[in-house]
Design an enzyme around this catalytic site. Structure first.
Site, PDB file in Angstrom:
ATOM      1  N   CYS A   1       0.837  -1.214  -0.010  1.00 12.12           N
ATOM      2  CA  CYS A   1       0.160   0.121  -0.064  1.00 12.12           C
ATOM      3  C   CYS A   1       0.856   1.290   0.076  1.00 12.12           C
ATOM      4  O   CYS A   1       0.438   2.438  -0.253  1.00 12.12           O
ATOM      5  CB  CYS A   1      -1.106   0.108   1.124  1.00 12.12           C
ATOM      6  SG  CYS A   1      -2.086  -1.397   1.173  1.00 12.12           S
TER       7      CYS A   1
ATOM      8  N   HIS B   1      -3.078   7.387   1.873  1.00 12.22           N
ATOM      9  CA  HIS B   1      -3.441   6.205   1.479  1.00 12.22           C
ATOM     10  C   HIS B   1      -4.932   5.954   2.106  1.00 12.22           C
ATOM     11  O   HIS B   1      -5.061   6.292   3.147  1.00 12.22           O
ATOM     12  CB  HIS B   1      -2.456   4.949   2.078  1.00 12.22           C
ATOM     13  CG  HIS B   1      -3.026   3.683   2.045  1.00 12.22           C
ATOM     14  ND1 HIS B   1      -3.572   3.030   0.668  1.00 12.22           N
ATOM     15  CD2 HIS B   1      -2.933   2.510   2.839  1.00 12.22           C
ATOM     16  CE1 HIS B   1      -3.966   1.888   0.978  1.00 12.22           C
ATOM     17  NE2 HIS B   1      -3.741   1.767   2.018  1.00 12.22           N
TER      18      HIS B   1
ATOM     19  N   ASN C   1     -10.155   0.102  -0.411  1.00 11.23           N
ATOM     20  CA  ASN C   1      -8.710   0.252  -0.252  1.00 11.23           C
ATOM     21  C   ASN C   1      -7.963  -0.484  -1.572  1.00 11.23           C
ATOM     22  O   ASN C   1      -8.161  -1.572  -1.613  1.00 11.23           O
ATOM     23  CB  ASN C   1      -8.199  -0.502   0.897  1.00 11.23           C
ATOM     24  CG  ASN C   1      -6.687  -0.546   1.114  1.00 11.23           C
ATOM     25  OD1 ASN C   1      -6.035  -0.302   0.218  1.00 11.23           O
ATOM     26  ND2 ASN C   1      -6.080  -0.996   2.283  1.00 11.23           N
TER      27      ASN C   1
HETATM   28  O1  UT7 Z   1      -3.835  -0.835   3.540  1.00  9.95           O
HETATM   29  C1  UT7 Z   1      -3.346  -1.255   4.860  1.00  9.95           C
HETATM   30  C2  UT7 Z   1      -4.313  -2.241   4.880  1.00  9.95           C
HETATM   31  N1  UT7 Z   1      -4.924  -2.527   6.396  1.00  9.95           N
HETATM   32  C3  UT7 Z   1      -5.732  -1.826   7.271  1.00  9.95           C
HETATM   33  O2  UT7 Z   1      -5.790  -0.569   6.867  1.00  9.95           O
HETATM   34  C4  UT7 Z   1      -6.347  -2.536   8.105  1.00  9.95           C
HETATM   35  C5  UT7 Z   1      -6.355  -1.374   9.449  1.00  9.95           C
HETATM   36  N2  UT7 Z   1      -7.283  -1.967  10.525  1.00  9.95           N
HETATM   37  C6  UT7 Z   1      -8.799  -1.719  10.137  1.00  9.95           C
HETATM   38  O3  UT7 Z   1      -9.281  -1.130   9.470  1.00  9.95           O
HETATM   39  C7  UT7 Z   1      -9.513  -2.425  11.395  1.00  9.95           C
HETATM   40  O4  UT7 Z   1      -8.996  -3.008  11.985  1.00  9.95           O
HETATM   41  C8  UT7 Z   1     -10.768  -3.156  10.555  1.00  9.95           C
HETATM   42  C9  UT7 Z   1     -11.425  -2.510   9.683  1.00  9.95           C
HETATM   43  C10 UT7 Z   1      -9.904  -4.150   9.740  1.00  9.95           C
HETATM   44  C11 UT7 Z   1     -11.388  -3.925  11.664  1.00  9.95           C
HETATM   45  O5  UT7 Z   1     -11.957  -3.079  12.537  1.00  9.95           O
HETATM   46  P1  UT7 Z   1     -12.014  -3.023  13.896  1.00  9.95           P
HETATM   47  O6  UT7 Z   1     -12.765  -1.979  14.746  1.00  9.95           O
HETATM   48  O7  UT7 Z   1     -10.540  -3.200  14.308  1.00  9.95           O
HETATM   49  O8  UT7 Z   1     -12.652  -4.428  14.259  1.00  9.95           O
HETATM   50  P2  UT7 Z   1     -12.378  -5.938  14.999  1.00  9.95           P
HETATM   51  O9  UT7 Z   1     -11.377  -6.513  14.374  1.00  9.95           O
HETATM   52  O10 UT7 Z   1     -11.814  -5.535  16.663  1.00  9.95           O
HETATM   53  O11 UT7 Z   1     -13.543  -6.669  15.127  1.00  9.95           O
HETATM   54  C12 UT7 Z   1     -14.903  -6.309  16.103  1.00  9.95           C
HETATM   55  C13 UT7 Z   1     -15.760  -7.219  15.853  1.00  9.95           C
HETATM   56  C14 UT7 Z   1     -15.536  -8.684  15.723  1.00  9.95           C
HETATM   57  O12 UT7 Z   1     -16.286  -9.412  16.334  1.00  9.95           O
HETATM   58  P3  UT7 Z   1     -16.376  -9.906  17.927  1.00  9.95           P
HETATM   59  O13 UT7 Z   1     -15.265 -10.532  18.309  1.00  9.95           O
HETATM   60  O14 UT7 Z   1     -16.274  -8.429  18.618  1.00  9.95           O
HETATM   61  O15 UT7 Z   1     -17.621 -10.670  18.140  1.00  9.95           O
HETATM   62  C15 UT7 Z   1     -15.248  -9.187  14.472  1.00  9.95           C
HETATM   63  O16 UT7 Z   1     -15.510 -10.627  14.386  1.00  9.95           O
HETATM   64  O17 UT7 Z   1     -16.294  -7.385  14.370  1.00  9.95           O
HETATM   65  C16 UT7 Z   1     -16.502  -8.549  13.582  1.00  9.95           C
HETATM   66  N3  UT7 Z   1     -16.231  -8.524  12.226  1.00  9.95           N
HETATM   67  C17 UT7 Z   1     -17.105  -8.178  11.456  1.00  9.95           C
HETATM   68  N4  UT7 Z   1     -18.539  -8.018  11.643  1.00  9.95           N
HETATM   69  C18 UT7 Z   1     -19.218  -7.701  10.697  1.00  9.95           C
HETATM   70  C19 UT7 Z   1     -15.174  -8.422  11.448  1.00  9.95           C
HETATM   71  N5  UT7 Z   1     -15.213  -8.019  10.239  1.00  9.95           N
HETATM   72  C20 UT7 Z   1     -16.553  -7.889  10.204  1.00  9.95           C
HETATM   73  C21 UT7 Z   1     -17.366  -7.541   8.986  1.00  9.95           C
HETATM   74  N6  UT7 Z   1     -18.805  -7.593   9.466  1.00  9.95           N
HETATM   75  N7  UT7 Z   1     -17.185  -7.550   7.829  1.00  9.95           N
END
Ligand code: UT7
Length: 321
Positions: free
Chosen positions: A112, A248, A278
């Site tokens: 990225c 980005h 992204n």
């Molecule tokens: O170019 C660089 C590439 N990478 C990035 O930029 C990633 C940077 N990180 C992020 O953007 C965020 O961490 C994410 C968008 C990937 C995830 O958001 P988050 O607020 O950190 O969520 P999380 O991983 O803590 O997940 C919270 C909950 C979990 O459920 P439980 O364990 O709380 O029951 C996940 O299983 O959300 C759940 N979850 C979803 N729910 C619905 C994870 N993905 C999804 C989804 N839809 N697509």
């Protein structure tokens, strides 16, 4: 001082769109979660378009706007980590398609961060007096890289390409910085499969993009403001002098957190990730092209670009439009 001025920009995204409701038909997710956590509404997904095809379309638009002939291009750099072929590289495919017969082409894999690294590389060649006209492209087919059964990653990415033509001119030097932290590499790993495997088995999951989302989030929110300040320290430019911060486009909350840490109004951080998600190395040049075509830039304006991602890597640059 000799510097690379942007003569023209271009971009291309595939016409096929998948919105968040379409994603909800594939994995257990919903529009509300995706918008709230990421700011993403839709993504453009390649069907038959290859990475080099999208790169070529973006390049042709940038060349047309530049008013130069393809033979004037001396170097083509394609920032990509998702090209269908390892060789010939995407840059050589573009070179052939656009008939830039006097150019050398090569790809740069900076994930990225790739476009910003490629832009900085081109600027270094130009300011050293080695090349005068360089085509820099960011192009990605992220839909080939993601595991379409993993809701935590597949909703984040899209496909597309953006390009700029740089030409040596007198001007303010470009200020730049770049870093890697290979120790943290496992936080974001990917292996291209070059097929849309809607039914991938659990055992295949390691072969796709794997990410510690929160780890990458925290890294970005800390390192992007740091590198912006590091670049400003090299110059007599202050934060207030920057017209736009072109970052980005990974997550709206990351961009908001960076603006907050820099105590800078969010209106100076343009975003288009709602439409494209992204697109890895393509986010920055697609955004640059959209802003340019909307007439948002004036000669002499100071702009800051910054990218971050797998490696882990992060890079930025300050330049005058
Ligand atoms: O170019 C660089 C590439 N990478 C990035 O930029 C990633 C940077 N990180 C992020 O953007 C965020 O961490 C994410 C968008 C990937 C995830 O958001 P988050 O607020 O950190 O969520 P999380 O991983 O803590 O997940 C919270 C909950 C979990 O459920 P439980 O364990 O709380 O029951 C996940 O299983 O959300 C759940 N979850 C979803 N729910 C619905 C994870 N993905 C999804 C989804 N839809 N697509």
């Amino acid at each position: 001082m000799i510097t690379g001025k942007i003569l023209g920009t271009g971009s291309y995204v595939p016409p096929r769109v998948m919105d968040n409701d379409d994603m909800a038909r594939i994995v257990d997710t919903n529009d509300e979660w995706i918008r709230e956590r990421t700011g993403i509404g839709r993504r453009h997904i390649a069907e038959n378009e290859t990475t080099s095809y999208m790169a070529t379309r973006a390049a042709l638009r940038a060349i047309e706007q530049s008013g130069i002939a393809p033979e004037e291009i001396e170097m083509v750099i394609v920032a990509t980590s998702s090209s269908e072929t390892i060789y010939p590289c995407a840059a050589c495919e573009v070179q052939r398609e656009i008939k830039a017969e006097n150019a050398v082409g090569y790809d740069l894999n900076g994930a990225c961060t790739g476009f910003v690294l490629a832009f900085n590389t081109a600027q270094a060649y130009i300011s050293a007096g080695l090349y005068r006209t360089i085509l820099v492209i960011g192009a990605e087919s992220m839909s080939h890289m993601v595991n379409w059964t993993d809701r935590s990653t597949c909703i984040l990415f899209g496909d597309g390409a953006g390009a700029v033509v740089l030409r040596a001119q007198e001007g303010e030097p470009v200020r730049m910085a770049a870093h890697s932290d290979g120790e943290k590499g496992p936080a974001l790993k990917g292996l291209s499969r070059h097929r849309k495997d809607w039914d991938c088995k659990d055992s295949d999951k390691d072969a796709y993009i794997r990410m510690d989302g929160q780890g990458v989030f925290k890294f970005a929110v800390r390192k992007v403001p740091e590198i912006i300040e590091e670049i400003l320290e090299q110059s007599d430019v202050s934060l207030e002098d920057i017209e736009y911060f072109i970052l980005h486009q990974a997550n709206r909350r990351i961009i908001e957190a960076v603006a907050k840490r820099l105590k800078t109004d969010i209106s100076r951080f343009p975003m288009n990730l709602e439409e494209y998600a992204n697109t890895s190395a393509a986010t920055v040049p697609i955004l640059l092209d959209e802003m340019n075509r909307k007439g948002m830039f004036k000669r002499g304006q100071k702009l800051m670009m910054a990218g971050f991602g797998a490696g882990l890597t992060w890079a930025g640059c300050l330049f005058e439009w």
